[in-house]
Design an enzyme around this catalytic site. Structure first.
Site, short mmCIF file in Angstrom:
data_model
loop_
_atom_site.label_atom_id
_atom_site.label_comp_id
_atom_site.label_asym_id
_atom_site.label_seq_id
_atom_site.Cartn_x
_atom_site.Cartn_y
_atom_site.Cartn_z
N HIS A 172 0.85 -1.19 0.00
CA HIS A 172 0.00 0.00 0.00
C HIS A 172 0.88 1.23 0.00
O HIS A 172 1.98 1.22 0.57
CB HIS A 172 -0.92 -0.01 1.24
CG HIS A 172 -2.04 1.00 1.17
ND1 HIS A 172 -1.86 2.31 1.54
CD2 HIS A 172 -3.32 0.88 0.75
CE1 HIS A 172 -3.01 2.96 1.37
NE2 HIS A 172 -3.90 2.11 0.88
N ASP B 262 -8.06 -4.25 -0.51
CA ASP B 262 -8.55 -4.56 -1.86
C ASP B 262 -8.40 -6.04 -2.19
O ASP B 262 -9.16 -6.58 -3.00
CB ASP B 262 -7.79 -3.73 -2.90
CG ASP B 262 -7.94 -2.24 -2.65
OD1 ASP B 262 -9.09 -1.79 -2.58
OD2 ASP B 262 -6.93 -1.54 -2.52
#
Length: 428
Positions: A306, A363
């Site tokens: 991320h 996600d």
């Protein structure tokens, strides 16, 4: 704020710059007067080392994997709260008591319907239009229908427009989905919860009652909570930048939707799902991991790592548990889930991933859940926009209320030609 200073020395000159302390997190060096004193700008492409505003909404510690909304850990909110309560928290700063929450829920439920003429907007789009294209257009058009709440200097107008945006976004998103598959629009049912109402408008039909599965409703509500706000990301910064000009709130949120549409921002869960489909079965994972390590191979593991989190994404922990609940409730036997769990296990123990801090992010799991529930991948980003609307609205409200707020005006490092004289075309 604090009394510390930083000293910048350039070309024999020194400049004293105030240092401010937040309640938690890194200190910041105040460079607002730097240009006036030194005739120099700072250079920070992507603003990754620049605090663009002062905010009391959301705090992220990427190194430790911490996400707080108004001080409350995201894991606690996802486990114990619901989306409308988190919405109230973000908008108002404190968790409501039961009476206040009931009133807030009642208010939101009374704003869920869209102006009937907006239905004509949908019929102007092609059936195969991307839901995000429709949402950009419809949300931007709201100011043409609700201009009784666009005076941004009036706190009551801001409150009403905030409630309208949060309440109408599920209706707008559900109608975008219905239009794409040729089914009739369903009007909201205010007897249902915020998330339950959205599920019915999306998957229900007029011909029969819609049966809402509690585990699925809870999973969707968690997904909404986990995406409600995420500090000064690209779309939130877009909303703030648009709002700094005095633009109406509907235009600002439409700008946020447009930014979120970018695959680097809002499309990551779709990319992660597509990657899992490409891998197919758990036995092929080692092959794909070797491909991911190969710099000359274009294959990349999506859903890992991320921009901010250099630890396990705190939202991913909740999602992993939620995946199991949804699959058990819907009796889904999907090899994608086993592939995902095996890939996660290998990645967490492979030196390559550990060294590069490539942990599974939110996600990685949310795409699997949304697919199991029945959403096509084109709706994934639209759902993200639905949930993030509350964060955008809260950030926009905070910015408008900030007495130190100015119109956004980034600077640049100019590297083009210096001044030169125009040459007539026949002499070139």
């Amino acid at each position: 704020m604090g009394d510390k200073n930083a000293t910048l020395s350039v070309g024999g000159n020194s400049y004293e710059l105030p240092v401010f302390e937040g309640s938690v997190g890194p200190d910041v060096i105040d460079i607002r007067k730097l240009y006036g004193q030194s005739k120099m700008f700072t250079y920070d492409p992507g603003y990754t080392s620049t605090a663009s505003c002062e905010s009391a909404l959301t705090y992220i510690d990427g190194e430790e994997g911490v996400l707080l909304h108004r001080g409350y850990p995201i894991g606690q909110l996802a486990e114990s709260s619901n989306f409308t309560e988190v919405s109230y928290l973000l908008l108002n700063g404190e968790l409501p008591d039961k009476e206040t929450l009931d009133k807030f829920n009642w208010t939101i439920s009374r704003h869920t319907m869209l102006h009937e003429q907006l239905i004509q907007f949908y019929r102007g789009f092609r059936r195969d239009a991307h839901p995000m294209a429709i949402m950009c257009g419809v949300v931007g058009a709201l100011s043409a229908f609700y201009h009784d709440s666009t005076d941004i200097s009036d706190p009551e107008h801001r409150r009403i427009s905030s409630h309208r945006l949060i309440a109408k976004m599920p209706t707008i998103a559900a109608m975008a989905y219905k239009y794409s598959i040729g089914q009739p629009f369903l009007y909201p049912d205010n007897s249902l919860s915020y998330t339950g109402n959205f599920m019915r408008m999306t998957f229900g039909v007029p011909a029969e009652p819609y049966e809402l599965h509690p585990a699925v409703e809870r999973a969707m509500d968690r997904i909404f909570i986990l995406h409600a706000d995420h500090e000064q990301n690209a779309s939130t910064s877009t909303v703030r930048l648009a709002g700094s000009s005095g633009a109406n709130p509907f235009a600002c949120i439409a700008a946020g939707i447009a930014c979120l549409w970018g695959p680097a921002h809002g499309g990551a869960n779709e990319a992660a799902l597509n990657m899992l489909r490409e891998i197919g079965t758990p036995d092929k994972i080692p092959h794909y991991i070797e491909r991911a390590k190969d710099k000359n191979d274009p294959f990349r593991l999506m859903g890992f790592g991320h921009r901010v989190y250099k630890n396990y994404d705190p939202r991913a922990t909740v999602m992993q548990k939620t995946v199991r609940e949804v699959f058990d409730a819907l009796k889904v036997d999907d090899p994608l889930f086993e592939t995902a769990l095996r890939l996660e296990e290998l990645a967490l123990h492979d030196d390559y991933f550990v060294e590069k801090k490539l942990f599974p992010n939110v996600d990685f799991y949310s795409g699997i859940i949304l697919s199991a529930i029945g959403f096509p991948t084109t709706m994934f980003t639209a759902l993200f926009a639905l949930a993030r609307t509350v964060g955008w609205v809260a950030q926009w409200n905070e910015m408008i209320s900030d007495p130190g707020q100015k119109i956004g005006r980034p600077r640049q490092l100019y590297t083009g030609p210096t001044q030169r004289d125009y040459v007539p075309v026949e002499n070139r």
